[in-house]
Motif scaffolding. Structure first.
Motif, PDB file in Angstrom:
ATOM      1  N   ALA A  60       0.855  -1.190   0.000  1.00  7.17           N
ATOM      2  CA  ALA A  60       0.000   0.000   0.000  1.00  7.17           C
ATOM      3  C   ALA A  60       0.887   1.235   0.000  1.00  7.17           C
ATOM      4  N   TYR A  61       0.367   2.301  -0.591  1.00  5.36           N
ATOM      5  CA  TYR A  61       1.134   3.548  -0.660  1.00  5.36           C
ATOM      6  C   TYR A  61       0.173   4.710  -0.815  1.00  5.36           C
ATOM      7  N   THR A  62       0.361   5.750  -0.024  1.00  7.40           N
ATOM      8  CA  THR A  62      -0.421   6.978  -0.169  1.00  7.40           C
ATOM      9  C   THR A  62       0.526   8.164  -0.105  1.00  7.40           C
ATOM     10  N   LEU A  63       0.199   9.195  -0.873  1.00 11.50           N
ATOM     11  CA  LEU A  63       0.964  10.433  -0.871  1.00 11.50           C
ATOM     12  C   LEU A  63      -0.010  11.584  -0.689  1.00 11.50           C
ATOM     13  N   SER A  64       0.211  12.384   0.343  1.00  9.54           N
ATOM     14  CA  SER A  64      -0.644  13.550   0.569  1.00  9.54           C
ATOM     15  C   SER A  64       0.215  14.809   0.550  1.00  9.54           C
ATOM     16  N   VAL A  65      -0.303  15.847  -0.092  1.00  9.11           N
ATOM     17  CA  VAL A  65       0.391  17.120  -0.193  1.00  9.11           C
ATOM     18  C   VAL A  65      -0.546  18.215   0.287  1.00  9.11           C
ATOM     19  N   THR A  66      -0.055  19.075   1.202  1.00  9.42           N
ATOM     20  CA  THR A  66      -0.834  20.185   1.736  1.00  9.42           C
ATOM     21  C   THR A  66      -0.020  21.471   1.596  1.00  9.42           C
ATOM     22  N   PRO A  67      -0.551  22.487   0.906  1.00 10.20           N
ATOM     23  CA  PRO A  67      -1.844  22.557   0.222  1.00 10.20           C
ATOM     24  C   PRO A  67      -1.877  21.622  -0.985  1.00 10.20           C
ATOM     25  N   ALA A  68      -3.082  21.159  -1.304  1.00  6.32           N
ATOM     26  CA  ALA A  68      -3.217  20.172  -2.365  1.00  6.32           C
ATOM     27  C   ALA A  68      -2.952  20.795  -3.737  1.00  6.32           C
ATOM     28  N   PRO A  69      -2.100  20.172  -4.538  1.00  2.19           N
ATOM     29  CA  PRO A  69      -1.870  20.656  -5.901  1.00  2.19           C
ATOM     30  C   PRO A  69      -3.027  20.248  -6.808  1.00  2.19           C
ATOM     31  N   PRO A  70      -3.161  20.886  -7.970  1.00  2.00           N
ATOM     32  CA  PRO A  70      -4.216  20.482  -8.906  1.00  2.00           C
ATOM     33  C   PRO A  70      -4.109  19.015  -9.307  1.00  2.00           C
ATOM     34  N   SER A  71      -2.884  18.494  -9.401  1.00  2.00           N
ATOM     35  CA  SER A  71      -2.691  17.096  -9.773  1.00  2.00           C
ATOM     36  C   SER A  71      -1.307  16.644  -9.336  1.00  2.00           C
ATOM     37  N   ILE A  72      -1.158  15.331  -9.187  1.00  2.00           N
ATOM     38  CA  ILE A  72       0.138  14.703  -8.915  1.00  2.00           C
ATOM     39  C   ILE A  72       0.346  13.649  -9.990  1.00  2.00           C
ATOM     40  N   THR A  73       1.471  13.740 -10.683  1.00  2.00           N
ATOM     41  CA  THR A  73       1.764  12.810 -11.770  1.00  2.00           C
ATOM     42  C   THR A  73       2.893  11.885 -11.366  1.00  2.00           C
ATOM     43  N   GLU A  74       2.733  10.583 -11.632  1.00  2.00           N
ATOM     44  CA  GLU A  74       3.790   9.617 -11.402  1.00  2.00           C
ATOM     45  C   GLU A  74       4.318   9.101 -12.736  1.00  2.00           C
ATOM     46  N   THR A  75       5.638   9.050 -12.857  1.00  2.00           N
ATOM     47  CA  THR A  75       6.281   8.501 -14.039  1.00  2.00           C
ATOM     48  C   THR A  75       7.432   7.608 -13.590  1.00  2.00           C
ATOM     49  N   VAL A  76       7.980   6.843 -14.522  1.00  2.00           N
ATOM     50  CA  VAL A  76       9.132   5.993 -14.234  1.00  2.00           C
ATOM     51  C   VAL A  76      10.335   6.575 -14.945  1.00  2.00           C
ATOM     52  N   ASP A  77      11.440   6.754 -14.212  1.00  2.00           N
ATOM     53  CA  ASP A  77      12.621   7.348 -14.823  1.00  2.00           C
ATOM     54  C   ASP A  77      13.456   6.297 -15.556  1.00  2.00           C
ATOM     55  N   GLY A  78      14.596   6.714 -16.085  1.00  2.00           N
ATOM     56  CA  GLY A  78      15.424   5.817 -16.881  1.00  2.00           C
ATOM     57  C   GLY A  78      16.084   4.705 -16.091  1.00  2.00           C
ATOM     58  N   PHE A  79      16.083   4.804 -14.770  1.00  2.00           N
ATOM     59  CA  PHE A  79      16.673   3.759 -13.937  1.00  2.00           C
ATOM     60  C   PHE A  79      15.610   2.815 -13.360  1.00  2.00           C
ATOM     61  N   GLY A  80      14.335   3.040 -13.718  1.00  2.52           N
ATOM     62  CA  GLY A  80      13.268   2.178 -13.232  1.00  2.52           C
ATOM     63  C   GLY A  80      12.656   2.625 -11.919  1.00  2.52           C
ATOM     64  N   ASN A  81      12.985   3.829 -11.456  1.00  3.17           N
ATOM     65  CA  ASN A  81      12.423   4.360 -10.210  1.00  3.17           C
ATOM     66  C   ASN A  81      11.137   5.130 -10.489  1.00  3.17           C
ATOM     67  N   THR A  82      10.213   5.093  -9.535  1.00  2.00           N
ATOM     68  CA  THR A  82       8.984   5.869  -9.654  1.00  2.00           C
ATOM     69  C   THR A  82       9.193   7.252  -9.059  1.00  2.00           C
ATOM     70  N   ARG A  83       8.847   8.273  -9.823  1.00  2.00           N
ATOM     71  CA  ARG A  83       8.966   9.640  -9.344  1.00  2.00           C
ATOM     72  C   ARG A  83       7.616  10.333  -9.439  1.00  2.00           C
ATOM     73  N   CYS A  84       7.389  11.285  -8.554  1.00  2.00           N
ATOM     74  CA  CYS A  84       6.147  12.050  -8.583  1.00  2.00           C
ATOM     75  C   CYS A  84       6.471  13.509  -8.889  1.00  2.00           C
ATOM     76  N   LEU A  85       5.581  14.166  -9.598  1.00  2.00           N
ATOM     77  CA  LEU A  85       5.743  15.572  -9.949  1.00  2.00           C
ATOM     78  C   LEU A  85       4.445  16.301  -9.638  1.00  2.00           C
ATOM     79  N   PHE A  86       4.588  17.477  -9.007  1.00  2.00           N
ATOM     80  CA  PHE A  86       3.405  18.307  -8.762  1.00  2.00           C
ATOM     81  C   PHE A  86       3.831  19.769  -8.720  1.00  2.00           C
ATOM     82  N   ALA A  87       2.862  20.645  -8.937  1.00  2.00           N
ATOM     83  CA  ALA A  87       3.120  22.085  -8.946  1.00  2.00           C
ATOM     84  C   ALA A  87       2.020  22.796  -8.173  1.00  2.00           C
TER      85      ALA A  87
END
Length: 319
Positions: A54-81
């Motif tokens: 299980a995994y949850t990610l919470s950001v306060t204040p909440a961003p409009p969206s949180i995007t997850e992608t996989v980088d070139g080494f196979g790691n999961t990264r999250c991006l938000f603004a």
């Protein structure tokens, strides 16, 4: 802190250990931040020996969206603004992870002599491409230094198997260097750490990687967590654990974990089921847990990490 048991001592059929991880990062800004872009590596690795239940990610204040992608080494990264003014930011990642031993079958005397392992990475059009070669070059925090090569060669004697020599190097770093929080920053040059013989886990990981690459061997930086053990009779401290870093060295000819063997020079152990992997990179810059670019003033930072067996995970923090 009692050191975690190495997988070298674990029975081959050892069961996995389920851990809870709570990682909270809080920023307090001197002036409101008008615009912010953030990048994080906070989701643990999911593979055959580490299962993210299980995994949850919470950001306060909440961003409009949180995007997850996989980088070139196979790691999961999250991006938000964040586009609205804010004077604080809290990012909390909570995970439930089952960790299985990776290295219980490791025989350090197996594999190629280290010279042969290094030689096979040199360019030869007649040989197939070895993907591990990308971790043998200098990187942002790990330049190549002749002093580190000389230090490494005290362990990498002629004909010695890679894993056996790497273990010896880890033992020496642990014995020769002192752990001292706040003595260095992540940007402290590794030669400064080498000369002063003082640092923290990121320093010791960069130092060991620098030693290995200086003799032509591939080595990765591992970002993750380590569950500490409280003294007997004492409760586990909430937020007392911290993000951790160690090393993964490729040992050609070793038939364990694709030849990649993890080593923790800070604690002088082969990582076991108390270590949780977030990701692998060339150095800290590739897998920084959280970073960003902001338009605004300075900030104060507070990071709290708790890692515990799931049945001891604090109430209200269940993943």
């Amino acid at each position: 802190m009692n050191l975690p048991t190495s997988d070298l001592d674990a029975p081959a059929a050892a069961l996995g250990v389920t851990l809870g991880v709570d990682h909270e990062t809080a920023y307090r800004y001197a002036a409101p931040v008008e615009l912010a872009h953030h990048l994080g590596y906070l989701r643990p690795l999911n593979d055959a020996c580490q299962v993210v239940d299980a995994y949850t990610l919470s950001v306060t204040p909440a961003p409009p969206s949180i995007t997850e992608t996989v980088d070139g080494f196979g790691n999961t990264r999250c991006l938000f603004a964040l586009y609205a003014p804010h004077d604080a930011l809290t990012v909390r990642a909570t995970s439930r992870v089952t960790v299985y031993p990776r290295f219980g079958a490791l025989d350090p005397s197996a594999g190629l002599p280290w010279e042969d392992a290094a030689r096979r990475l040199r360019y030869d059009p007649a040989l197939p491409y070895a993907p591990e070669v990308e971790f043998s070059f200098p990187s942002t925090y790990v330049p190549l230094h002749s002093e580190l090569r000389a230090y490494a060669l005290l362990s990498f004697t002629p004909g010695r198997p890679v894993a056996e020599a790497a273990l010896h190097l880890m033992h020496r770093i642990h014995a020769d260097f002192s752990y001292q929080p706040a003595h260095t920053q992540v940007s402290t040059p590794i030669l400064d750490v080498f000369h002063e013989r003082v640092g923290v886990c990121q320093d010791f990981a960069h130092l060991m990687i620098g030693c290995l690459r200086a003799i032509g061997l591939p080595a990765r930086y591992v970002s993750g967590y380590l569950m500490s053990q409280p003294p007997p009779g004492q409760p586990r401290l909430i937020g007392a654990d911290a993000s951790h870093a160690w090393v993964s060295v490729h040992c050609a000819g070793v038939d364990v974990n694709g030849g990649w063997i993890d080593l923790d020079p800070t604690n002088d152990v082969v990582p076991g089921t108390a270590h949780v992997v977030l990701g692998y990179g060339r150095d800290y810059a590739d897998v920084t847990p959280l970073r960003g670019v902001i338009r605004g003033g300075g900030h104060e930072l507070d990071v709290r990490v708790t890692v515990a067996p799931i049945d001891e995970f604090p109430t209200g923090m269940d993943a």
